[in-house]
Design an enzyme around this catalytic site. Structure first.
Site, PDB file in Angstrom:
ATOM      1  N   CYS A 107     -20.452  -8.175   5.719  1.00 56.41           N
ATOM      2  CA  CYS A 107     -20.327  -7.767   7.121  1.00 56.41           C
ATOM      3  C   CYS A 107     -20.504  -8.979   8.025  1.00 56.41           C
ATOM      4  CB  CYS A 107     -21.385  -6.722   7.484  1.00 56.41           C
ATOM      5  SG  CYS A 107     -21.197  -5.137   6.643  1.00 56.41           S
ATOM      6  N   CYS A 186     -27.005  -1.474   0.204  1.00 58.90           N
ATOM      7  CA  CYS A 186     -25.834  -1.793   1.025  1.00 58.90           C
ATOM      8  C   CYS A 186     -25.496  -0.562   1.848  1.00 58.90           C
ATOM      9  CB  CYS A 186     -24.644  -2.197   0.158  1.00 58.90           C
ATOM     10  SG  CYS A 186     -23.165  -2.573   1.129  1.00 58.90           S
ATOM     11  N   GLN A 294      -7.058   3.896   1.180  1.00 59.75           N
ATOM     12  CA  GLN A 294      -7.824   3.331   2.284  1.00 59.75           C
ATOM     13  C   GLN A 294      -9.310   3.309   1.941  1.00 59.75           C
ATOM     14  OE1 GLN A 294      -6.705   1.742   4.676  1.00 59.75           O
ATOM     15  NE2 GLN A 294      -4.729   2.520   5.342  1.00 59.75           N
ATOM     16  N   ASN A 328       0.633   8.569   1.235  1.00 62.78           N
ATOM     17  CA  ASN A 328      -0.419   8.914   2.193  1.00 62.78           C
ATOM     18  C   ASN A 328       0.148   9.448   3.507  1.00 62.78           C
ATOM     19  OD1 ASN A 328      -3.287   8.831   3.018  1.00 62.78           O
ATOM     20  ND2 ASN A 328      -2.651   7.200   4.396  1.00 62.78           N
ATOM     21  N   GLU A 344       8.980   1.885  -1.317  1.00 56.80           N
ATOM     22  CA  GLU A 344       7.797   1.118  -1.719  1.00 56.80           C
ATOM     23  C   GLU A 344       8.211   0.030  -2.698  1.00 56.80           C
ATOM     24  OE1 GLU A 344       4.475  -0.541  -2.793  1.00 56.80           O
ATOM     25  OE2 GLU A 344       4.403   0.955  -1.186  1.00 56.80           O
ATOM     26  N   ASP A 400       3.986   1.012   7.294  1.00 61.59           N
ATOM     27  CA  ASP A 400       2.581   0.737   6.963  1.00 61.59           C
ATOM     28  C   ASP A 400       2.510  -0.398   5.945  1.00 61.59           C
ATOM     29  OD1 ASP A 400      -0.157   0.871   6.639  1.00 61.59           O
ATOM     30  OD2 ASP A 400      -0.096   2.602   5.294  1.00 61.59           O
ATOM     31  N   CYS A 447      -2.624  -3.777   9.250  1.00 61.10           N
ATOM     32  CA  CYS A 447      -3.951  -4.278   8.867  1.00 61.10           C
ATOM     33  C   CYS A 447      -4.091  -5.762   9.194  1.00 61.10           C
ATOM     34  CB  CYS A 447      -4.229  -4.017   7.389  1.00 61.10           C
ATOM     35  SG  CYS A 447      -3.029  -4.744   6.254  1.00 61.10           S
TER      36      CYS A 447
END
Length: 491
Positions: A107, A186, A294, A328, A344, A400, A447
């Site tokens: 993080c 975590c 995801q 998805n 894909e 996506d 992303c």
């Protein structure tokens, strides 16, 4: 458009000019942090205009920092003192987070209030769209947010037996290091997985193969937790027994990976299957632990619902879902559209998406059948206008892509538009182009804001679209990762 609303925390118009020199009225050595970069470093300027990237500093703070790297026009530094603290600074939720030696690098933003994290990510998105693509969305979408802790249902945990320390480490890497952090908990992992970190360390330490197991991959479904153990040497019967005992004690499913991803297999056949539900559409998605899903299932459910609301596919629409993965988005689209095509790059994922479609079609209530769906394998990084036209007319697109973006797809669309308006150097179109029309609407899930901005620039400036909305999706709270969504409509 339904759903776009202004986000109240946008700092300024991204097309405006940022200050080019720092404040001169602060005590010597003090810096005013004005923003954060894509790596969650505070950004400040010295009085001479030199940019300083500061680990641990937050916007609007006055700080001192120790420089550890210098270039002609920028420096990298670490926070040493805070003289005026940001009201958005919070106590990190994890004991392993921070700037101290050995701190976990999983993080980067736990010291910043989660609402402010979203505002920073929105600013990163807008800055990328403007500076890289010269695009400004007409509307800012309300951010998609969810639980800030216990959200990470997928993770790749490094494993190492450290003889000098007399222990096995299991977890993420330290900040800016290849060493594994000495993690006991975590809080971004599901609580039951966080509670397994110490037992996993003890398990690996007890195994004959403790020196040849470099990784454990986590994949959680709605009801099943799978752990994939990478092992470089065959496991002894004693080690297999230890894995089975751990599985029984902790309610997990072990998968083994002796070599590449294609070798992943269940330790023991049978048992429940990994899956996740998309309840708004009555869809259940089975998956394997090596399939792409995801990381954050809570956000994914909202993301799919929002994307389809923005796509607004109706019973007369033919839709193409580019980079469809397991389906998805494709399968939910099939509950609304006349026809859907999922394209894909991976043959294996295409086969899995077909299986998922068949299973869900078989399980649908009477009178609620899915629309016809076709799944195609193709290299989407080598698209041409001819290939695009051969796919037929689609009213709407869902895109996506992975981090590399969808440049070839956007470029093919731009080439067709440029040829039709008679632009110089535009490619010649095949005869089959007559009658082909581009999609009226494109919903692009990204992303990587940099590649989204690049592709948005092509769509807006060369392909005949306008960017009607864009916003962030906080898929990875406390990290600098920026997930986003943008909507384009044909002019």
């Amino acid at each position: 458009m339904s759903d776009p609303t202004e986000h109240p925390e946008i700092l300024q118009d991204p097309s405006s000019s940022a200050p080019v020199q720092g404040r001169t009225d602060l005590p010597p050595g003090w810096l005013e942090v004005t923003s954060m970069d894509m790596d969650a470093q505070g950004v400040a300027r010295r009085p001479d205009g030199k940019v300083v990237f500061i680990d641990g500093a937050l916007p609007f703070e006055w700080v001192s920092a120790s420089t550890h790297r210098k270039k002609n026009n920028w420096e990298q530094a670490s926070l040493t003192a805070i003289h005026r603290e940001s009201p958005q600074r919070v106590r990190p939720g994890c004991p392993h987070f921070g700037l101290h030696a050995g701190a976990c690098g999983g993080c980067k933003m736990q010291h910043l209030h989660v609402g402010a994290q979203v505002a920073v990510k929105q600013r990163v998105l807008e800055d990328n769209l403007w500076h890289l693509g010269k695009v400004k969305a007409e509307t800012v979408l309300r951010p998609i947010e969810g639980p800030a802790w216990g959200y990470r249902y997928r993770a790749r945990l490094a494993v190492r037996h450290v003889e000098k320390k007399g222990k096995v480490l299991v977890g993420f890497h330290e900040r800016k290091s290849r060493y594994i952090a000495d993690m006991e908990v975590c809080p971004v992992l599901p609580p039951h997985v966080s509670a397994m970190l110490l037992p996993l360390r003890a398990l690996i330490a007890s195994m004959d193969a403790r020196d040849t197991c470099p990784q454990i991959e986590l994949a959680c479904g709605d009801d099943v937790t799978a752990l994939v153990l990478r092992h470089l040497e065959p496991l002894s019967e004693a080690d297999l027994g230890r894995l089975r005992s751990f599985a029984a004690a902790h309610g997990v499913q072990w998968w083994l990976q002796p070599k590449g991803p294609d070798t992943v297999h269940l330790l023991d056949e049978g048992g429940p299957q990994l899956n996740y539900a998309l309840p708004d559409f009555g869809i259940t998605m089975p998956f394997k632990p090596t399939d792409f899903t995801q990381v954050n299932p809570h956000i994914n459910r909202v993301l799919v619902t929002r994307a389809l609301r923005l796509l607004d596919a109706g019973r007369t629409d033919r839709v193409i879902d580019w980079f469809c993965g397991l389906g998805n988005f494709t399968l939910p689209i099939a509950t609304q559209a006349r026809e859907v095509v999922g394209i894909e790059g991976s043959e294996a994922l295409v086969a899995r998406s077909r299986e998922n479609y068949r299973k869900n079609q078989d399980d649908r209530p009477q009178g609620q059948a899915l629309a016809p769906a076709t799944f195609v394998a193709r290299n989407l990084f080598e698209m041409t206008p001819e290939m695009l036209i051969a796919d037929g007319v689609a009213d709407k697109w869902l895109v996506d892509p992975p981090r590399e973006g969808a440049f070839a797809l956007a470029k093919a669309l731009a080439d067709i538009h440029q040829a039709r308006i008679g632009a110089e150097d535009a490619p010649a179109l095949p005869a089959s182009a007559e009658g082909w029309t581009p999609p009226q609407r494109i919903v692009y899930v990204s992303c990587n804001p940099a590649t989204l901005a690049r592709d948005a620039g092509l769509l807006v400036h060369q392909a005949g679209y306008r960017c009607v909305a864009a916003g962030v999706v906080n898929m990875f709270p406390h990290t600098a990762h920026v997930e986003s969504m943008a909507v384009f409509e044909r002019v």
